[in-house]
Every structure is written in structure tokens, then in C-alpha cells.
Design a protein around this motif. Structure first.
Motif, PDB file in Angstrom:
ATOM      1  N   UNK A   3       4.939  42.259 -17.802  1.00 28.66           N
ATOM      2  CA  UNK A   3       6.385  42.417 -17.709  1.00 28.66           C
ATOM      3  C   UNK A   3       6.889  42.091 -16.308  1.00 28.66           C
ATOM      4  N   UNK A   4       5.994  41.940 -15.358  1.00 29.04           N
ATOM      5  CA  UNK A   4       6.425  41.655 -13.987  1.00 29.04           C
ATOM      6  C   UNK A   4       7.189  40.327 -13.888  1.00 29.04           C
ATOM      7  N   UNK A   5       6.864  39.359 -14.727  1.00 36.13           N
ATOM      8  CA  UNK A   5       7.593  38.079 -14.716  1.00 36.13           C
ATOM      9  C   UNK A   5       9.046  38.287 -15.151  1.00 36.13           C
ATOM     10  N   UNK A   6       9.242  39.169 -16.107  1.00 35.73           N
ATOM     11  CA  UNK A   6      10.597  39.477 -16.566  1.00 35.73           C
ATOM     12  C   UNK A   6      11.355  40.182 -15.454  1.00 35.73           C
ATOM     13  N   UNK A   7      10.711  41.149 -14.824  1.00 37.31           N
ATOM     14  CA  UNK A   7      11.353  41.863 -13.715  1.00 37.31           C
ATOM     15  C   UNK A   7      11.676  40.915 -12.567  1.00 37.31           C
ATOM     16  N   UNK A  33      17.383  31.113 -21.473  1.00 39.75           N
ATOM     17  CA  UNK A  33      16.225  30.513 -22.160  1.00 39.75           C
ATOM     18  C   UNK A  33      14.914  30.989 -21.542  1.00 39.75           C
ATOM     19  N   UNK A  34      14.865  31.050 -20.224  1.00 45.78           N
ATOM     20  CA  UNK A  34      13.655  31.526 -19.548  1.00 45.78           C
ATOM     21  C   UNK A  34      13.369  32.972 -19.941  1.00 45.78           C
ATOM     22  N   UNK A  38      10.044  34.500 -21.929  1.00 44.23           N
ATOM     23  CA  UNK A  38       9.249  35.631 -21.430  1.00 44.23           C
ATOM     24  C   UNK A  38       9.216  36.779 -22.428  1.00 44.23           C
ATOM     25  N   UNK A  39      10.332  37.056 -23.097  1.00 41.83           N
ATOM     26  CA  UNK A  39      10.343  38.100 -24.129  1.00 41.83           C
ATOM     27  C   UNK A  39       9.379  37.724 -25.256  1.00 41.83           C
ATOM     28  N   UNK A  40       9.367  36.453 -25.635  1.00 39.63           N
ATOM     29  CA  UNK A  40       8.473  35.993 -26.705  1.00 39.63           C
ATOM     30  C   UNK A  40       7.009  36.157 -26.295  1.00 39.63           C
ATOM     31  N   UNK A  41       6.679  35.792 -25.069  1.00 41.21           N
ATOM     32  CA  UNK A  41       5.300  35.945 -24.582  1.00 41.21           C
ATOM     33  C   UNK A  41       4.886  37.414 -24.545  1.00 41.21           C
ATOM     34  N   UNK A  42       5.814  38.268 -24.204  1.00 36.56           N
ATOM     35  CA  UNK A  42       5.542  39.701 -24.116  1.00 36.56           C
ATOM     36  C   UNK A  42       5.577  40.367 -25.495  1.00 36.56           C
ATOM     37  N   UNK A  43       6.075  39.611 -26.502  1.00 40.32           N
ATOM     38  CA  UNK A  43       6.232  40.085 -27.879  1.00 40.32           C
ATOM     39  C   UNK A  43       7.265  41.204 -27.964  1.00 40.32           C
ATOM     40  N   UNK A  44       8.351  41.024 -27.215  1.00 36.09           N
ATOM     41  CA  UNK A  44       9.483  41.948 -27.264  1.00 36.09           C
ATOM     42  C   UNK A  44      10.504  41.401 -28.242  1.00 36.09           C
ATOM     43  N   UNK A  85      22.696  31.824 -28.125  1.00 31.19           N
ATOM     44  CA  UNK A  85      22.785  31.330 -26.746  1.00 31.19           C
ATOM     45  C   UNK A  85      23.172  29.851 -26.738  1.00 31.19           C
ATOM     46  N   UNK A  86      22.555  29.067 -27.619  1.00 35.51           N
ATOM     47  CA  UNK A  86      22.864  27.636 -27.680  1.00 35.51           C
ATOM     48  C   UNK A  86      24.304  27.381 -28.117  1.00 35.51           C
TER      49      UNK A  86
END
Length: 102
Positions: A3-7, A33-34, A38-44, A85-86
Motif C-alpha cells: 500500500x506504500x505506493x498508493x500512499x 488511472x494510476x 494501484x488499487x487493482x494490484x492491491x486487490x482493493x 473516469x474516462x
């Protein structure tokens, strides 16, 4: 990935809404989009979000545009968020995401 990448993204690009009485942070549309990646990678799961614009005095105002997702599928929630978003195009707006960890 943690989650540090999101923070880090929020620390670098986010804007506080504390001046609006909200304990939240908004990301510029260009960073949305970024954040979704990151949410997708974290599975949020992305439960929804709100759209804000900057007004006079550097204060945020709601545009009264929002979306929500009631399902349980992480990928489905990300897809709904991406579509919304799009649809905003390239307007100078900020997004507040509502997420749920796993």
C-alpha cells in the motif's frame, strides 16, 4: 506491491479536503488511472467516488457527479470506476475514491 505506493501517490499528488470539513484527499483526474492501477494490484474494491473542482480561494466544490459499485468483484469495480473516469474527459477536476480492502 504494498500500500506504500498508493500512499506515495496521494502524498505526491493528492489534495486535502480538510478545508471542506472532510477528512479525505482528492487526486487530480490525471492521477486517477494510476490510482486505479494501484488499487487493482492491491486487490482493493472501488466502491465509488466523488468529483470536485477548485473554486475561488483554492477551495474545493463538489460537481455533484459521482458513481458507486455494489458488487463484490474487484475487477468489476475497477472497470466501473475507469468507465466513469474516462467519461469526464480532460476536465480540471479531482477525484475522491472510496475503496474497500479485499
Amino acid at each position: 506491491m504494498s500500500a506504500s505506493k498508493i500512499l506515495e501517490l496521494y502524498a505526491r499528488m493528492g489534495r486535502s479536503l480538510i478545508g471542506n470539513g472532510l477528512n479525505e484527499a482528492a487526486l487530480p483526474l490525471a492521477a486517477a488511472e494510476a490510482a486505479l492501477d494501484l488499487f487493482a494490484l492491491q486487490r482493493w474494491r472501488v466502491l465509488g467516488g466523488d468529483v470536485y473542482q477548485l473554486a475561488e480561494g483554492d477551495r474545493f466544490e463538489s460537481t455533484y457527479e459521482n458513481w458507486f459499485y455494489e458488487g463484490e468483484d474487484v475487477d468489476g469495480s475497477i472497470a466501473v470506476a475507469r468507465n466513469f473516469i474516462n467519461s469526464l474527459g480532460v476536465r480540471p477536476v479531482y477525484i475522491v475514491f472510496v475503496v474497500a480492502a479485499r
